[in-house]
Design a protein around this motif. Structure first.
Motif, PDB file in Angstrom:
ATOM      1  N   MET A   1      11.332  38.861   1.643  1.00 23.28           N
ATOM      2  CA  MET A   1      11.963  37.654   1.189  1.00 23.28           C
ATOM      3  C   MET A   1      12.139  37.754  -0.327  1.00 23.28           C
ATOM      4  O   MET A   1      11.262  38.235  -1.018  1.00 23.28           O
ATOM      5  CB  MET A   1      11.099  36.446   1.550  1.00 23.28           C
ATOM      6  N   SER A   2      13.283  37.308  -0.857  1.00 20.74           N
ATOM      7  CA  SER A   2      13.530  37.366  -2.300  1.00 20.74           C
ATOM      8  C   SER A   2      13.893  35.973  -2.820  1.00 20.74           C
ATOM      9  O   SER A   2      14.423  35.141  -2.097  1.00 20.74           O
ATOM     10  CB  SER A   2      14.654  38.358  -2.617  1.00 20.74           C
ATOM     11  N   ALA A   3      13.600  35.751  -4.108  1.00 17.18           N
ATOM     12  CA  ALA A   3      13.941  34.477  -4.749  1.00 17.18           C
ATOM     13  C   ALA A   3      15.394  34.524  -5.201  1.00 17.18           C
ATOM     14  O   ALA A   3      15.920  35.576  -5.559  1.00 17.18           O
ATOM     15  CB  ALA A   3      13.026  34.240  -5.933  1.00 17.18           C
ATOM     16  N   ARG A   4      16.052  33.410  -5.185  1.00 11.60           N
ATOM     17  CA  ARG A   4      17.442  33.333  -5.596  1.00 11.60           C
ATOM     18  C   ARG A   4      17.578  32.204  -6.613  1.00 11.60           C
ATOM     19  O   ARG A   4      17.030  31.119  -6.426  1.00 11.60           O
ATOM     20  CB  ARG A   4      18.321  33.047  -4.385  1.00 11.60           C
ATOM     21  N   SER A   5      18.304  32.466  -7.687  1.00 13.50           N
ATOM     22  CA  SER A   5      18.541  31.460  -8.715  1.00 13.50           C
ATOM     23  C   SER A   5      20.023  31.174  -8.821  1.00 13.50           C
ATOM     24  O   SER A   5      20.841  32.075  -8.678  1.00 13.50           O
ATOM     25  CB  SER A   5      18.048  31.945 -10.085  1.00 13.50           C
TER      26      SER A   5
END
Length: 78
Positions: A1-5
């Motif tokens: 899972m990756s963070a998205r901005s």
């Protein structure tokens, strides 16, 4: 899972907070010769009168600094 901005450019404005819950603007005066100060309050004339009284008692104390506390609010322009 990756963070998205998500980033976007926006135009902001800032000005005195005049809303119903904004704190009142307050004033005080401070003598630059001896650092004595008036009470802080919402009435500028009270601070000014303090300075007149102070210089009357101390004729060489002719410099004063006005201290104003005013709340400001930033808002996003639409």
């Amino acid at each position: 899972m990756s963070a998205r901005s998500v980033v976007r450019f926006a135009d902001w404005t800032i000005g005195p907070d005049t809303g119903p819950t904004a704190p009142p603007v307050t004033f005080s005066m401070r003598c630059t010769a001896c650092d004595a100060a008036s009470e802080t309050g919402v009435d500028f004339e009270a601070a000014r009168d303090w300075a007149f009284g102070h210089v009357g008692r101390n004729p060489s104390h002719t410099g004063y600094r006005e201290l104003v506390h005013r709340s400001w609010r930033a808002a996003l322009l639409r």
